[in-house]
Design an enzyme around this catalytic site. Structure first.
Site, PDB file in Angstrom:
ATOM      1  N   TYR A 135      33.348  48.260  50.639  1.00  0.00           N
ATOM      2  CA  TYR A 135      34.204  48.483  51.812  1.00  0.00           C
ATOM      3  C   TYR A 135      33.470  49.186  52.957  1.00  0.00           C
ATOM      4  O   TYR A 135      34.054  49.418  54.000  1.00  0.00           O
ATOM      5  CB  TYR A 135      35.438  49.308  51.409  1.00  0.00           C
ATOM      6  N   LYS A 186      31.620  47.088  36.504  1.00  0.00           N
ATOM      7  CA  LYS A 186      30.917  45.854  36.115  1.00  0.00           C
ATOM      8  C   LYS A 186      29.456  46.254  35.978  1.00  0.00           C
ATOM      9  O   LYS A 186      28.567  45.710  36.652  1.00  0.00           O
ATOM     10  CB  LYS A 186      31.161  44.780  37.192  1.00  0.00           C
ATOM     11  N   ASP A 219      36.484  42.546  34.319  1.00  0.00           N
ATOM     12  CA  ASP A 219      37.044  41.251  33.885  1.00  0.00           C
ATOM     13  C   ASP A 219      37.862  41.451  32.608  1.00  0.00           C
ATOM     14  O   ASP A 219      38.957  40.907  32.448  1.00  0.00           O
ATOM     15  CB  ASP A 219      35.939  40.199  33.702  1.00  0.00           C
ATOM     16  N   ASP A 243      41.038  47.544  44.201  1.00  0.00           N
ATOM     17  CA  ASP A 243      41.950  46.746  45.029  1.00  0.00           C
ATOM     18  C   ASP A 243      42.513  45.584  44.205  1.00  0.00           C
ATOM     19  O   ASP A 243      43.721  45.330  44.194  1.00  0.00           O
ATOM     20  CB  ASP A 243      41.172  46.205  46.240  1.00  0.00           C
ATOM     21  N   ASP A 247      46.720  44.949  42.287  1.00  0.00           N
ATOM     22  CA  ASP A 247      47.716  43.890  42.542  1.00  0.00           C
ATOM     23  C   ASP A 247      48.227  43.347  41.211  1.00  0.00           C
ATOM     24  O   ASP A 247      49.420  43.095  41.033  1.00  0.00           O
ATOM     25  CB  ASP A 247      47.129  42.744  43.380  1.00  0.00           C
TER      26      ASP A 247
HETATM   27  C1  IPM Z   1      45.196  47.433  49.983  1.00  0.00           C
HETATM   28  C2  IPM Z   1      44.906  46.308  50.927  1.00  0.00           C
HETATM   29  C3  IPM Z   1      43.722  46.691  51.808  1.00  0.00           C
HETATM   30  C4  IPM Z   1      42.525  46.943  50.913  1.00  0.00           C
HETATM   31  C5  IPM Z   1      43.398  45.676  52.904  1.00  0.00           C
HETATM   32  C6  IPM Z   1      44.590  45.362  53.766  1.00  0.00           C
HETATM   33  C7  IPM Z   1      42.222  46.108  53.746  1.00  0.00           C
HETATM   34  O1  IPM Z   1      44.675  45.135  50.243  1.00  0.00           O
HETATM   35  O2  IPM Z   1      45.512  48.535  50.460  1.00  0.00           O
HETATM   36  O3  IPM Z   1      45.121  47.234  48.770  1.00  0.00           O
HETATM   37  O4  IPM Z   1      41.804  46.008  50.567  1.00  0.00           O
HETATM   38  O5  IPM Z   1      42.318  48.093  50.554  1.00  0.00           O
HETATM   39 MN    MN Z   2      45.013  45.288  48.096  1.00  0.00          MN
END
Ligand code: IPM
Ligand code: MN
Length: 354
Positions: A135, A186, A219, A243, A247
């Protein structure tokens, strides 16, 4: 009476709608302290209108806040990256919010996509490092547009950066009474950056002899999240993998509508947000689930030191979900965004006065 100055950035799409509900709930539990909201217009839409993303003077002003509360950013008419880098990542970096804390908790009565798993099986924390890795934005493109075009982008890990994230994870385990910290990486391929992470992890772990430790490749962890989520307690993970796995983690806790996050600088100004995006196609429809943003508000109250108010909000959310009478569309109900906010605000205030 103690007054907190909190920056509010509604952002794009459904961001302002969920943030309104979050503010409503935070206000409902503001007993014995007050909140002065400082509203900011920054968003993709604001950029398209004015050419301004996030001016330096705003960052300087934000350094003096007690916290920042953010809805969501992202505008369909903008090229990916502009507003993410110029606003969200800029704030995370400028305010050195080096922890991205993402609690993963399945509440009672929330449908879980995993077979035979319930609330007692999904209850852990992901501590995502938030200022390094891929990042950092270091890279370049060479001969753009030609067949020979090439591009590179590199990830950075520093001893200080991993140490503070790892230390935070162990301290969190202590504070939340968890006895295992998993390092997710990783290190079998990216031996340099994640090799450093592992060396620092081993060093820090020595200070916490009562906490069990383990390593897991990223993974592998994705399949373990699905097969055996009950194993996890606290996971510490570099930025990009963090990140991605959060999700997936949001999905097993019932969906993005329920997943909050905090961009934390324990010594500075932290920023709280739902981890979902701006969902532009639902803008203005009053149908989005505001609970992720409301739970982010609870995390914010905890961080500024208002633990009772924070607990009231979380418990109110848990009760409303369990009762199942006022549920938003993503959880199979019919309640509007604002109704969910109203009912959580009312319950949280009641819980607080008991
Ligand atoms: C999150 C989002 C951000 C990230 C994006 C929007 C830059 O996906 O907060 O998880 O990758 O951190
Ligand atoms: Mn995200």
């Amino acid at each position: 009476m103690k007054k907190y100055k909190i920056g509010a950035i509604g952002g794009d799409g459904i961001g302002p709608e969920v943030l309104n509900e979050g503010k409503k709930v935070v206000e409902a539990v503001s007993k014995g302290f007050g909140i002065d909201w400082v509203d900011y217009p920054y968003s993709g839409a604001h950029y398209l209108k004015t050419g301004e993303i996030l001016p330096d003077h705003a960052i300087e002003e934000m350094r003096k806040l007690d916290a920042i509360y953010l809805g969501a950013i992202g505008h369909p008419e903008l090229k990916p990256g502009i507003i993410e880098q110029g606003l969200l990542l800029k704030l995370r970096f400028a305010l050195d919010q080096y922890i991205n804390l993402r609690p993963v908790k399945l509440y009672d009565n929330v449908p879980c996509p995993l077979a035979n798993k319930g609330p007692k099986d999904v209850d852990f924390y992901v501590v995502r490092e938030n200022t390094e890795d891929f990042y950092v934005g270091i890279g370049g493109t060479f001969r753009e547009g030609f067949e020979e075009e090439s591009a590179y982008q590199i990830g950075i890990a520093t001893r200080k950066g991993c140490r503070r994230a790892i230390k935070y994870a162990f301290e969190l385990a202590k504070r939340k009474k968890r006895n295992r910290v998993t390092m997710c990486d990783k290190a079998n391929v990216l031996t340099h950056v994640y090799g450093l992470w592992r060396r620092v992890f081993a060093e820090v772990a020595k200070d916490y002899p009562n906490v069990e430790t383990e390593y897991s490749f990223v993974d592998a962890i994705t399949q373990w999240f699905v097969r055996k989520p009950e194993w996890y307690q606290v996971i510490v993970v570099p930025n990009m993998f963090g990140d991605i796995i959060t999700d997936l983690a949001a999905a097993i806790q019932g969906g993005m509508g329920l997943a909050p996050g905090g961009n934390i600088n324990p010594e500075g100004v932290s920023m709280f947000e739902p981890i979902h995006g701006s969902a532009p196609k639902y803008t203005g429809m009053n149908v989005i689930n505001p609970i992720a943003c409301i739970l982010a508000g609870s995390m914010m109250l905890e961080e500024i030191g208002e633990q009772k108010a924070a607990d009231a909000v979380e418990n109110a959310v848990a009760q409303i979900l369990k009762e199942g009478k006022v549920l938003p569309k993503d959880l199979g109900g019919k309640a509007k965004t604002m109704e969910v906010g109203d009912v959580v605000a009312k319950r949280a205030a009641q819980l607080l006065s008991q």
